[in-house]
Scaffold this active site. Structure first.
Site, short mmCIF file in Angstrom:
data_model
loop_
_atom_site.label_atom_id
_atom_site.label_comp_id
_atom_site.label_asym_id
_atom_site.label_seq_id
_atom_site.Cartn_x
_atom_site.Cartn_y
_atom_site.Cartn_z
N SER A 98 0.80 -1.22 0.00
CA SER A 98 0.00 0.00 0.00
C SER A 98 0.83 1.27 0.00
O SER A 98 0.35 2.32 -0.43
CB SER A 98 -0.97 0.00 1.18
OG SER A 98 -0.27 -0.20 2.39
N HIS B 273 2.32 4.73 4.85
CA HIS B 273 1.43 5.40 3.90
C HIS B 273 1.90 6.82 3.63
O HIS B 273 1.86 7.28 2.48
CB HIS B 273 0.01 5.40 4.45
CG HIS B 273 -0.57 4.03 4.57
ND1 HIS B 273 -1.71 3.77 5.32
CD2 HIS B 273 -0.17 2.84 4.07
CE1 HIS B 273 -1.99 2.48 5.24
NE2 HIS B 273 -1.07 1.89 4.50
#
Length: 344
Positions: A163, A213
């Site tokens: 991610s 992230h």
């Protein structure tokens, strides 16, 4: 990056019972790549396959691939022990079936759009750069937070998942977009969607790696800055293109041979192109145009394909007129011959 986990929560993966999400992922891939006119980008497919195989660990791969506990991203182990395995491999590992499903679904959507617009070589180069940048920036953020305070939570955090690269890809994909997106009931500009998603994920799923992230978002911004600062193809793209050309040369050579063989007998109209023609080649009731080799009906003197006049027919017609003109008899000669016939 992906889901973070403390040392007390480390566990294996691929051993839990399937919840039917992997077959659903396979169905989505088949639908996207099986559509008529689909571009079928190969690098995206390779990334999907690599992540899925590493998670499933079928057959001999189970004994070859390192376990999750040996590859999870940990800034302390990377900085203090130089464990580069934990730097490069964590994006390809996932904690659970749902973790893999959501990341690969996102990769499928973003990868097809980016690879189709950029080309496979540049897309592969971008993924490699974004992976290195996202991991490196996350490492710097973790070390920086440690230097600023005594809290070692981020410095000793373990995390895996693709991610972080996906956040970077989202930044690149939406960088020049003027569209708006709906995110949990909010309408926001697409270029800020990654920042909003960063906050919402951390609020609703607190176990995820915030720094991973964030590092992905910053990696996407750095990549865009580098692309603006240095015009033209980057060295990694050139390297990937060169390697791809060398690897695929035998296939392209065979395709060229087949293409040239087919072109020698390629049909054009009712005739054939690429060899000498003769009147015997034409079907009965047709004449073959010497210019484009199209077989025309004998009822026409002009080629229906290229409007070339029928030379042989014109020649025969002229010859016929000349023969008729040379054999015509005068009235006196005809009378003389009749008289000779009656006298017999």
């Amino acid at each position: 990056m992906g889901s973070g986990m403390s040392s007390a929560r480390r566990r294996g993966f691929g051993l839990e019972a399937s919840r039917g999400m992997l077959p659903l992922l396979a169905l989505q891939v088949l639908i996207e790549y099986g559509r008529a006119g689909a571009s079928r980008p190969p690098v995206t497919a390779a990334l999907l396959a690599a992540n899925s195989l590493i998670y499933l660990r079928p057959g001999a791969l189970d004994g070859v691939l390192p376990s999750l506990s040996h590859v999870s991203f940990n800034p302390q182990l990377i900085v203090e022990f130089g464990d580069l395995t934990r730097f490069f491999l964590p994006p390809f590992y996932h904690l659970s079936e749902s973790h893999l499903f959501y990341n690969m679904t996102s990769l499928l959507w973003k990868g097809i759009q980016l690879e189709t617009s950029m080309g496979s070589a540049e897309f592969a180069s971008m993924v490699a750069v974004l992976l290195g940048l996202s991991q490196g920036i996350t490492l710097l953020l973790s070390k920086g937070l440690l230097l600023l305070g005594d809290d070692t939570a981020y410095y000793d955090q373990h995390a895996v998942g693709f991610s972080g690269v996906l956040f970077a890809m989202k930044v690149v994909l939406n960088a020049w977009s003027d569209d708006f997106v709906y995110l949990h009931g909010m309408v926001i500009p697409a270029k800020y969607a990654a920042w909003a998603e960063l906050i919402l994920i951390q609020v609703f799923i607190p176990g995820t790696s915030f720094l991973g992230h964030l590092g992905g978002i910053l990696a996407g911004l750095v990549y865009l800055w580098l692309k603006r600062a240095f015009n033209g193809p980057d060295p990694i793209t050139l390297l990937i293109s060169s390697v791809a050309n060398v690897v695929t040369w035998p296939v392209r050579f065979a395709q060229n041979l087949l293409r040239s063989a087919r072109s020698q007998g390629r049909a054009t109209g009712r005739g054939r192109v690429g060899r000498r023609i003769s009147a015997r080649d034409s079907p009965r009731g047709f004449w073959r145009c010497p210019t484009c080799t199209y077989d025309n009906s004998v009822s026409t003197d002009i080629c229906e394909m290229c409007s070339t006049a029928r030379e042989d027919h014109a020649f025969l017609r002229r010859q016929h007129h000349q023969a008729r003109g040379s054999t015509e008899l005068s009235v006196d000669e005809m009378r003389r011959r009749r008289l000779q016939r009656f006298d017999r």
